[in-house]
Structure formats: structure tokens, C-alpha cells
Design a protein around this motif. Sequence first.
Motif, mmCIF file in Angstrom:
data_model
loop_
_atom_site.group_PDB
_atom_site.id
_atom_site.type_symbol
_atom_site.label_atom_id
_atom_site.label_comp_id
_atom_site.label_asym_id
_atom_site.label_seq_id
_atom_site.Cartn_x
_atom_site.Cartn_y
_atom_site.Cartn_z
ATOM 1 N N ALA A 158 -7.758 7.940 -14.061
ATOM 2 C CA ALA A 158 -8.872 7.003 -14.265
ATOM 3 C C ALA A 158 -8.812 5.863 -13.265
ATOM 4 N N LEU A 159 -9.628 6.001 -12.256
ATOM 5 C CA LEU A 159 -9.746 4.933 -11.264
ATOM 6 C C LEU A 159 -11.150 4.335 -11.340
ATOM 7 N N THR A 160 -12.165 5.177 -11.235
ATOM 8 C CA THR A 160 -13.548 4.710 -11.146
ATOM 9 C C THR A 160 -13.968 3.998 -12.428
ATOM 10 N N TYR A 165 -17.906 -2.375 -10.856
ATOM 11 C CA TYR A 165 -16.522 -2.265 -10.364
ATOM 12 C C TYR A 165 -16.275 -0.965 -9.595
ATOM 13 N N VAL A 166 -15.001 -0.565 -9.558
ATOM 14 C CA VAL A 166 -14.526 0.491 -8.633
ATOM 15 C C VAL A 166 -15.465 1.682 -8.434
ATOM 16 N N GLY A 167 -15.719 1.943 -7.189
ATOM 17 C CA GLY A 167 -16.399 3.169 -6.753
ATOM 18 C C GLY A 167 -15.773 3.462 -5.412
ATOM 19 N N VAL A 168 -16.584 3.441 -4.371
ATOM 20 C CA VAL A 168 -16.014 3.572 -3.028
ATOM 21 C C VAL A 168 -14.994 2.457 -2.783
ATOM 22 N N GLU A 169 -15.366 1.253 -3.193
ATOM 23 C CA GLU A 169 -14.449 0.128 -3.011
ATOM 24 C C GLU A 169 -13.426 0.138 -4.133
ATOM 25 N N THR A 170 -12.245 0.628 -3.865
ATOM 26 C CA THR A 170 -11.261 0.792 -4.925
ATOM 27 C C THR A 170 -10.534 -0.498 -5.264
ATOM 28 N N ILE A 199 -14.770 10.211 -15.589
ATOM 29 C CA ILE A 199 -13.359 10.602 -15.559
ATOM 30 C C ILE A 199 -13.199 12.066 -15.997
ATOM 31 N N THR A 200 -12.708 12.855 -15.077
ATOM 32 C CA THR A 200 -12.566 14.290 -15.322
ATOM 33 C C THR A 200 -11.411 14.558 -16.294
ATOM 34 N N ASN A 201 -11.597 15.565 -17.125
ATOM 35 C CA ASN A 201 -10.612 15.998 -18.130
ATOM 36 C C ASN A 201 -10.598 15.104 -19.372
ATOM 37 N N THR A 492 -18.549 14.017 -2.836
ATOM 38 C CA THR A 492 -18.606 12.664 -3.413
ATOM 39 C C THR A 492 -17.313 12.223 -4.093
ATOM 40 N N TYR A 493 -16.800 13.065 -5.015
ATOM 41 C CA TYR A 493 -15.664 12.542 -5.784
ATOM 42 C C TYR A 493 -14.387 12.517 -4.931
ATOM 43 N N GLU A 494 -13.402 11.850 -5.437
ATOM 44 C CA GLU A 494 -12.164 11.583 -4.682
ATOM 45 C C GLU A 494 -12.463 10.909 -3.341
ATOM 46 N N GLY A 495 -13.502 10.098 -3.321
ATOM 47 C CA GLY A 495 -13.832 9.368 -2.101
ATOM 48 C C GLY A 495 -14.961 10.025 -1.349
ATOM 49 N N PRO A 496 -16.151 9.445 -1.417
ATOM 50 C CA PRO A 496 -17.297 10.027 -0.721
ATOM 51 C C PRO A 496 -17.117 10.011 0.798
ATOM 52 N N GLU A 497 -18.106 10.570 1.456
ATOM 53 C CA GLU A 497 -17.987 10.743 2.903
ATOM 54 C C GLU A 497 -17.708 9.431 3.637
ATOM 55 N N ALA A 498 -18.327 8.348 3.153
ATOM 56 C CA ALA A 498 -18.137 7.053 3.826
ATOM 57 C C ALA A 498 -16.658 6.665 3.831
ATOM 58 N N VAL A 499 -15.983 6.963 2.746
ATOM 59 C CA VAL A 499 -14.565 6.601 2.666
ATOM 60 C C VAL A 499 -13.760 7.395 3.692
ATOM 61 N N ARG A 501 -14.901 8.756 6.459
ATOM 62 C CA ARG A 501 -15.242 8.329 7.819
ATOM 63 C C ARG A 501 -14.522 7.024 8.154
ATOM 64 N N ARG A 502 -14.477 6.137 7.158
ATOM 65 C CA ARG A 502 -13.819 4.841 7.368
ATOM 66 C C ARG A 502 -12.346 5.070 7.698
ATOM 67 N N GLN A 503 -11.732 5.959 6.953
ATOM 68 C CA GLN A 503 -10.308 6.209 7.197
ATOM 69 C C GLN A 503 -10.096 6.840 8.573
ATOM 70 N N ARG A 569 -18.765 -1.476 12.573
ATOM 71 C CA ARG A 569 -19.834 -0.831 13.326
ATOM 72 C C ARG A 569 -19.852 0.674 12.998
ATOM 73 N N HIS A 570 -20.330 0.984 11.814
ATOM 74 C CA HIS A 570 -20.319 2.376 11.360
ATOM 75 C C HIS A 570 -21.141 3.286 12.267
ATOM 76 N N GLY A 571 -22.177 2.718 12.894
ATOM 77 C CA GLY A 571 -23.043 3.528 13.770
ATOM 78 C C GLY A 571 -22.275 4.093 14.946
HETATM 79 C C1 LIG Z 1 -18.354 14.729 -11.868
HETATM 80 C C2 LIG Z 1 -17.530 13.598 -11.380
HETATM 81 C C3 LIG Z 1 -16.191 13.575 -11.660
HETATM 82 C C4 LIG Z 1 -15.409 12.490 -11.266
HETATM 83 N N1 LIG Z 1 -14.071 12.450 -11.626
HETATM 84 C C5 LIG Z 1 -13.369 11.292 -11.442
HETATM 85 C C6 LIG Z 1 -12.057 11.140 -11.984
HETATM 86 O O1 LIG Z 1 -11.497 12.060 -12.586
HETATM 87 N N2 LIG Z 1 -11.425 9.964 -11.834
HETATM 88 C C7 LIG Z 1 -11.999 8.921 -11.167
HETATM 89 O O2 LIG Z 1 -11.371 7.878 -11.067
HETATM 90 N N3 LIG Z 1 -13.246 9.041 -10.630
HETATM 91 C C8 LIG Z 1 -13.946 10.182 -10.764
HETATM 92 N N4 LIG Z 1 -15.227 10.287 -10.256
HETATM 93 C C9 LIG Z 1 -15.810 9.147 -9.573
HETATM 94 C C10 LIG Z 1 -16.004 9.351 -8.078
HETATM 95 O O3 LIG Z 1 -14.785 9.390 -7.446
HETATM 96 C C11 LIG Z 1 -16.921 8.220 -7.596
HETATM 97 O O4 LIG Z 1 -18.206 8.482 -8.069
HETATM 98 C C12 LIG Z 1 -16.949 8.090 -6.104
HETATM 99 O O5 LIG Z 1 -15.704 7.651 -5.620
HETATM 100 C C13 LIG Z 1 -18.040 7.167 -5.597
HETATM 101 O O6 LIG Z 1 -18.114 5.944 -6.290
HETATM 102 P P1 LIG Z 1 -19.543 5.398 -6.763
HETATM 103 O O7 LIG Z 1 -20.195 6.495 -7.511
HETATM 104 O O8 LIG Z 1 -19.330 4.116 -7.481
HETATM 105 O O9 LIG Z 1 -20.347 5.140 -5.425
HETATM 106 P P2 LIG Z 1 -20.608 3.752 -4.696
HETATM 107 O O10 LIG Z 1 -19.353 2.993 -4.530
HETATM 108 O O11 LIG Z 1 -21.705 3.060 -5.370
HETATM 109 O O12 LIG Z 1 -21.107 4.254 -3.295
HETATM 110 C C14 LIG Z 1 -22.384 4.869 -3.120
HETATM 111 C C15 LIG Z 1 -22.621 5.184 -1.684
HETATM 112 O O13 LIG Z 1 -22.749 3.980 -0.923
HETATM 113 C C16 LIG Z 1 -22.182 4.082 0.350
HETATM 114 N N5 LIG Z 1 -21.035 3.156 0.458
HETATM 115 C C17 LIG Z 1 -20.424 2.480 -0.539
HETATM 116 N N6 LIG Z 1 -19.435 1.721 -0.063
HETATM 117 C C18 LIG Z 1 -19.406 1.893 1.264
HETATM 118 C C19 LIG Z 1 -18.623 1.383 2.325
HETATM 119 N N7 LIG Z 1 -17.626 0.541 2.130
HETATM 120 N N8 LIG Z 1 -18.885 1.779 3.563
HETATM 121 C C20 LIG Z 1 -19.877 2.635 3.797
HETATM 122 N N9 LIG Z 1 -20.654 3.160 2.849
HETATM 123 C C21 LIG Z 1 -20.428 2.800 1.607
HETATM 124 C C22 LIG Z 1 -21.724 5.524 0.465
HETATM 125 O O14 LIG Z 1 -22.740 6.307 1.004
HETATM 126 C C23 LIG Z 1 -21.484 5.917 -0.979
HETATM 127 O O15 LIG Z 1 -21.535 7.310 -1.173
HETATM 128 C C24 LIG Z 1 -16.008 11.404 -10.575
HETATM 129 C C25 LIG Z 1 -17.366 11.463 -10.265
HETATM 130 C C26 LIG Z 1 -18.128 12.518 -10.666
HETATM 131 C C27 LIG Z 1 -19.582 12.505 -10.353
#
Ligand SMILES: Cc1cc2nc3c(=O)[nH]c(=O)nc-3n(C[C@H](O)[C@H](O)[C@H](O)COP(=O)(O)OP(=O)(O)OC[C@H]3O[C@@H](n4cnc5c(N)ncnc54)[C@H](O)[C@@H]3O)c2cc1C
Lengths: 740, 266
Positions: A158-160, A165-170, A199-201, A492-499, A501-503, A569-571
Motif C-alpha cells: 500500500a503506497l498509493t 496524496y501519493v500517486g506519481v509523486e511518492t 491497492i491490489t490483493n 500505469t501501475y507501479e509508476g506510470p510512463e512519466a515516472v 521517463r523521469r528516471q 525540460r520533459h520535452g
Molecule cells: C488496478 C490498479 C492496481 C493498483 N495497485 C496498486 C497497489 O497494489 N499498490 C499501490 O500502492 N498502488 C497501486 N496502484 C496505483 C498506481 O500505482 C497509481 O495509480 C499510479 O502510480 C499513478 O498514480 P495516480 O493514479 O495518482 O496518477 P497521478 O499522480 O495523478 O498522475 C497522472 C498523470 O499525470 C502525469 N504526471 C503526474 N506527475 C508527473 C510528473 N512528476 N512528471 C510528469 N508527469 C506527471 C502523468 O502522465 C501521470 O500518468 C494501482 C492502480 C490501479 C489502477
Amino acid sequence: MSASTTAPRREHLPALPGDDVRQVLWRFADRYDLQMLVQSVRAVARGPVARLVAQGGRHTHDWTPEKHALLKEFDAAGITAAYLEPEEGGFLEGPKNLALALIAFELAWVDAGAATCSLATHLGLAPIHERGTPEQRRHYMSLAAPAPGREPKRAAFALTEPIPYVGVETGLLGGKVRIAEWPEGGEPILEVSKRGRFITNMAFANFVTAAVDSADPRIKGSCMVILEEDDPGIFDRGTPTRKLVHQLSATNDPVFQLRVPASRIVGGYTVQDGVIVPNYDHSAIIEAVFRRTRVTVGLMTSAKLLSAIEPLIRYHRDRFRGAEAVPPGSPRYELGLQQKEDVTHRLIDIWAAGEASASLGFAAARLFDELDPVEREKDRMLAEQGVRGPLAAHKAMRKRQHEAIEFIEMQGHNQALRNEERYQQLAADPVIRYLVLDAQANVLCPATKLWNTGHGSVMMREAVSLMGGYGITEDCPGFLGYKWMDSQLEATYEGPEAVQRRQLSVTMTNEVFLAQFRNWIHEMRQIASVEPGTGACTLASAMHLWLWTLEHLQHARDAQGQKLYQTSRHGVTFPMADALCWLLASRCQILDVENLRREGPGRIQQGFEGTVQFLTDLCHVQAARAAGEVARICSEIVYGYLRHPSWDDSPQCSTCFEEVELRQIESVVPGASGFTSEVYREDGAHDTKAGPCVRAPGLNDFARLRAKLDGCLAGALLAKDRAAESVQKVMIPAALDYPQ
Amino acid sequence: MNYQIIVCGGLAPDPLQTLEPVFDTVNPSLRNELMLPFVFDPWAAHALYEAGHLAKQRPGTTVRVVSLAPKAKLQQVMMTVAQKLPFELVALDGPGGGFTDARAVAAALAEAIASMPDLDRARLLLFGGWESATRGAGAVMQRVAERLGIREQFLAVDELSVAEDGSLLIKERIEGGRHQISRCAGPPAMLAWATGSLPEPPNHPQTGMANMRVILPALQKAKTVTLAQTAEYLRAALPAAVRQTRVVKDVPAAEIARELAEWIRQ
Ligand SMILES: Cc1cc2nc3c(=O)[nH]c(=O)nc-3n(C[C@H](O)[C@H](O)[C@H](O)COP(=O)(O)OP(=O)(O)OC[C@H]3O[C@@H](n4cnc5c(N)ncnc54)[C@H](O)[C@@H]3O)c2cc1C
């Protein structure tokens, strides 16, 4: 002249590559434990998993008894225990990255939700596995082992958290930890409050590893804690996520408000001046976890692309059979839609992308298998030297970076010319080996996650479209429509593409990586000199162009004088990361096929020539595609930030010729007008265009490399034609080996 | 009493594959035969599962598989079969498939069994399938038994139980959908199995890995066998019937029967 252009008669692919070919390509021909695991997982995937999908098990996001029953199948087939050490109840010795990668691949061949479900248990355990104290590891890993008469305890990660709160920005943690009680001389009791999102599982997990931040001056920073379902307080599994994909995994938004002993802090803690200092903050743990688990996610999408090949060929071939006007034996009957070039060419694109992404993913998984023991050895050495804490370790490693580069450069030299003693000394040093492998892993992992899932989902859409209307129905053989949708979650999960690319934008500029990259260019040229049909030369030229561009960007500025290569400069940085992924995938694909060419003859009993030649052609197709992408991206960035000259710019216009003047010159020196710059007419007007054509003398090298690269594409489409012909001829099974 | 069970089993191409005979009067084969995925012959597999079952009930019983097949294929198939139950392997590297001669195959198998140093006829149960999924001759097991001098032979066996006095009660299929029950005083005996009644054991990688410790060396030292080809083939073709394949697993027999009846009626 390249073999691709001379096109001597070649053999065709007789049948789809089988396990024997895959084992050599992905380098587990000598790993019987893994070969068995593959068979065992496959039986679950193409048996109970496929049946559940075919019966409509994916039509609800609720966690049903039928879905839950799959967990037992995973346990019985060794999937659950595959992550564990033998002393914890596992059965695989040594590092397990490749094993987990193969599990994900096999399950996702049928359904990636099932793969996610199995892997989320490993993900939940991963913080403990990577950074847990010996006691935590012993306790929780053993609990997670299936044993006769006892269901294993299952984990979630459980991170997100709910927005904001936590999404891409952990780093934006809303989850908090405080000290509830600290008995005199006893262990502190923590109060943990955390809300999770997606949160999966979570529908069945017995314990959770959760990321939380300190809300107490007596706890320093953030950490991860282990929460158990029967801890005192609230362990609310929350509502199921109304997701559209990966329905064979359980996803919920849980709520936790629990009291736990401080010994649940993952990795332990010390008490300094009355303050609990966790040994690892949550970021350090997450980094260690994700860098391994993301590779498996990338491989899920690869599996889908490769799984699409057989159903597509069958659909295309059989398309017109049975029609009165199509007699058996006629080309239309035999080939069906495969008579159409576009159909076979697009299939080749999907296939080539699938091969490249699988090669990249498995290479990354193997790399982590190699890295794991080296990392432990390095940690041990640093500890012996009295280096403590992540910062001190980082500093110590930086100091040795130049030696790692020296080692890599020596690797690229002729053995006879280098100082062999020094070379062997560096080769035996775990710190040097770690620096070299780590620099690679820091690139290969995000590249796999990013490219395999991102480009993979694009190609999955292509696969769906090649199946016509069936593609987007529940009846589609091979569940291609589901697989397409699912691939978006993998991206998307475990860090979307932006994450990712940033790394990559950081790790790909590490000199230790770049030194290896330079060697890889040379390596591709060497392969090309022996096997030009692989497209390795094309790839080497594209690698060269990318490297030139990256180096150029480090000091180049835009029209406003702003630095081009900078974090925000993501571009600039993100497309360069994308471009690198294409190169890496194509390189891994070529290396795998070269391995098959070398190792295959003793192992592949029949059809070796045709198989290798076909896979070689796929390499060429993919290398050309990668080169095209890289050329496009690099050109766009190199030129795109220059201001376009305009007719109003006096320095430029002063070099323009008058039309009449030019005509006079031409009458004296025919053809001379071809060497002149811009022209203006008698009325003073210029050609109807944006301004004078761009001339950037500083970019001549780039232009030369780019032109060279374009020429390197020779032969690529001949390879595609040949591969497409193979697709028309290849023998496929009579039916898919899982229900639809 | 415990037994020494020897299961004879070859390989068959995965039944979902496209099986296209390539005609050659002396050496007919299937198109791309060695590229196809193979399975352990399903009839012999039933025998193996029964052997495993008996071994579990009778501690001290050993199960040994004797297989004549192309070695590399056999190795691939072992990655699955070895996960099912504990056994040892005696591998013979030679041609498999439906076009080999039952007589030559039986001779090779019998020779391999006869030369086992610890062969104990007093405990020997020779198992196999009542026919193979490839050749379907239904003649190999009897020939092996004859060559080994085993006179007690049972064909199309569906059940074996051991009575208290150690005698074997054997249920064989006979015509008309009925069974014949025989009592046999004890080993040595040959049982060529029909389907038996046991499901396929689930895969268990741990068992497989334990098995591989003895299976791998056996594969490495597999004796090469060449089979004398006595038969001449005049024709090799697929059955003329249109093959309609549908993959179903675990569908109840009644359901399958209903569907078939409906199909026939159409
Ligand atoms: C089915 C499913 C299962 C999942 N399982 C788990 C799990 O088991 N445990 C867990 O912890 N999480 C889990 N997740 C959460 C998942 O890891 C997050 O949804 C994901 O990391 C993205 O976070 P967010 O949805 O808040 O997107 P946001 O943070 O809102 O980001 C949305 C979009 O904005 C852009 N963006 C955001 N920040 C930046 C940046 N800094 N630079 C450039 N672009 C940016 C990107 O395009 C990004 O895709 C799960 C998600 C789903 C849908």
C-alpha cells in the motif's frame, strides 16, 4: 553488400518457435527448475485462468469465489512459493528475478490480471524481502509459503493514497505514524493511519506493507510498516475499485487505523536521542522494490503481443474458408486475408515488437539475477570498510566510478592491447562489478517498464484491429481486446510512463552507463560485420546518432538561451528516454538471436535454419523501426529548439540572390544555382515559405550521421517481405490451446 | 508387499497441433514433426499415474519409466511429466512417433528392461498403455512382456487393487462396455492400461526438481537406438473426416455427450 539486399534464397519459418527455441533465446536452456516452473504456470494459465476468462469471470470488478479459487491454483503450481527461499518454504535456489519474469509472462499470455494477482503477493512481500530485518524476513516470508493443510498468508503493498496524496509523486504521503505508547524500557507502540487507493490483493490480504510519514517529533522521516489483519484497530478492506481491466486481480481502497509494535517498521530502527530513526525511509524501500518488480510488469505486455500471433494467423488464413465461391485449394482459401500484404506486414510489426520487448524484459530480469549477489557482496565489503548508511555508501561508490569506467573501456579494447593484470583486478572487484551492473539495471528496468508497456499497448491495438470486428468482442480468440485494455494498466501501475521517463532521463546520462553504451555500438558493428541481415549496423548508426544528440544536448541551448537538457525540460529529456528504449530493445533482440545462432544447433532438432533466419529478419525490421524513431526524435529535438530564420532577418537575407542575377550566373556556369542560398524576385518577394531554409553549421556532424542512418535502412523492407512470406507459410496448430 | 513398477511410455505430438503426414515409403513422418510440442503418450500417462498411486500406498515401491523417443524431445516433455510424481527414467534415444514398427520398439524396450541390474521379477509390474496415441497398434506391451517372459498379461486395464493375500485384482475392459475382473496371484505381471480412473496429478515443481536429479543423468547417458524398419508404407494420410477441434477442459461427460448427440443429429 548486406545479406538483406542480395537476398539469397532463404528458408522459411516452418512452425511457431517452441519452448526449445525460447529457452535458448531467453537463456534458460540449462535451468531445469525454470523450465518446470514455466510448464507448471502454463498449465494454470491455459487451464483454470483461461476457463474463468472464457466463462465471463472478468465481467465484474468484485472479488468472486471463482477468482479466489485461482489463488489455490497458484499455490499448488508453485507460483506463490517461487519468490521464497528454500528455507522459507520456497523451492528455487538463488535470485528469482528471471523466475518471476517467466511466471508473469506465462500468466499474462492468457490474462494479465491473473499475473498481477500472483505478483502482487510478491510485491507486498518485496519490502520485507529487500529491506526487512532478518527476523521480519524469516517470519513473514515463511508465513507466505503454502504448506500442507494451511493457506499461506497473503500480502498487499500500500503506497498509493486517495487524492491529493501519493500517486506519481511518492513523496506526498498522507499516511501517518505516531507513537501511541512508549513504555519505559520497552518497545514503542505505533499508531498508524493510512488510506490506500487502488491497492491490489486488498480483498483478501492478511498483511500489508504500507508507506507512512512521521506525524510525531519522536519518529524521524518516513518508513514502511507491516500491518496485520488482526492488529487492534481498523483494518477495513474498503470498496472495490470499479476498474475496467485486470479483473482477475482484486483492487480496493482500504482504510487502516491500527496499533502495531515498532518492530513492524520494515528494516528496523534505532533510537537516537529519544527519537525513532527508521533504518530505511519509504523511498529507499520503494526504489529497491520497484526496480525489480517493474521488469515483470513490462513482460506482461510482451507476452500478450507474442500470444496474439497464433490467433491472428489462424483468423487471417481461415477468413474465407467455407464460402461457396472459395474452393479449397484456391489461394483465397489457403491464405485468406494473408493474401493482402498489409495484413502480413502489420503482423510482422507486432511480432517484431513482441520479440524485442520480451528480449529486453528478460535481459533486464537476468541482469537483476546477476546484480543481486553482487550487490550483497558490495554491501558486505562496504560494511567491512566501515562505510555505514546510504549517503556514505553513495559517496564511497562515486569515488570508484572512474575505475568502473576504466574497466568498461578496457572491456572494449582488444585483449592483447590492454593491461590484463589491471583488467582482472578490476573484474574481480565487487564494487566495480556492482557499479557496472547497477548503471545498466538503472536504465534497463525503467526502459522495460516504459517501452514494453507503452509501445506494447500501441501494438496491442494494432493486433486488435487486425482481428476486425472480433477484435473488440468477448469472443475474440486469444482475448485480444481484453489484453489491449489491460496493457494500459501495465503502463500505469507501479509508476506510470512519466515516472520511468523521469528516471531514465537521469540514469541514462550516468557516465558508467554511457561508457557501456559506447561499447555496445562497437558490439553491434561487430555483429553486423558477420551477420549483416540482423540490422545491427542500422542499429549501431542509430545508437551513434542518439549518443551524439545526448552529448550535444548537454550544452545546447534553445533560441532563448535556455539550457536544453535539464530535469524540468520533459520535452527534451523524455523523448530522448523513449528513443533509448527503442535502441535497447532492438539490441537485446539481436543479442538473443545471435545467441540462438550460436547455441541452437545442438539443441534445436528441426527447422533451425528457417527459425533463425526468420527471427533475424524480425531483428532487421525492428532495428529499422527503432532507427526511424530515433532519427525522428533526435532531429526534432536538435532542430526543434532553433528559431526558424525569417525573411526579415537581415543577416540571412543579405546572402539572398536576386532572381535575375541568378539567371545570369546560370547562363555562364550551368548548374551553379543549385549551390546558392535563397532567392528573391524582382518585386522583392521571396518564395512562399516560412523563411530561408535552416542552415546550422554546427550541426553538420548531426546531418552527416542522420544521412548515413537513412542509408542504413537499405534491406530492412526486403527483410520484412521475407518475414511476411514466412507468415504465409508457417505451420500453426489446429486450435488454440486455451478456450475462448 | 512393495513393487518394482516399470512404465513403458513414449511421446506423442500435442493433439492440438496440425498433424500432416509427409509420405515416404520407407520413412514416413509428420510435417515438422520435431518442431511440434510433444506430450507423454496419454495412454502411458494413465499407466504412470496409476503407478504413482500404487507406489504411494505401498511404501518401498519404485516407479521407473522406460521411454524410447528423441532425447531432446523427451527432455522437454520431462519438464512437465517429472512434476507429476516421483520416478526414475531410463531413456532410449531413438525415433518415436506413429511410423515406427511395434516389433522393433518392443525389442528395444525389453532389452533395456532386461539389462537393468537390479531387476527383480518377483516384484515386477510392467505397466504401459494398451495402445499408443501415435501408432495405435496395441501390440507393444504384449511383445515386451513376451520377451521378458512375463505370461500374466492384462489389456485395457481400468483398475488394479491388491488383495490382502497379495493377489492382484485387475479390471479389464471387454466388449459391450463391460469389465472383466481377474485375480492374479502376484508379480510378475504386465498391465496395459486404458484410462484407469485417476485424474492427471497437478504439476508440482518441487517434485519435478527432485526427479530431475536422477532424470538428467539418465537423459545424458541415454543409449542410442536404431530401429529396424520392416514395414513398407503404401499411403499415409489424415482421416478424410473434417477435423473440428474445440478445446474444452473439465466439461462433464454428460454435457459432452449431449453436445455430440446434437451434432450427430444435425
Ligand atoms: C488496478 C490498479 C492496481 C493498483 N495497485 C496498486 C497497489 O497494489 N499498490 C499501490 O500502492 N498502488 C497501486 N496502484 C496505483 C498506481 O500505482 C497509481 O495509480 C499510479 O502510480 C499513478 O498514480 P495516480 O493514479 O495518482 O496518477 P497521478 O499522480 O495523478 O498522475 C497522472 C498523470 O499525470 C502525469 N504526471 C503526474 N506527475 C508527473 C510528473 N512528476 N512528471 C510528469 N508527469 C506527471 C502523468 O502522465 C501521470 O500518468 C494501482 C492502480 C490501479 C489502477
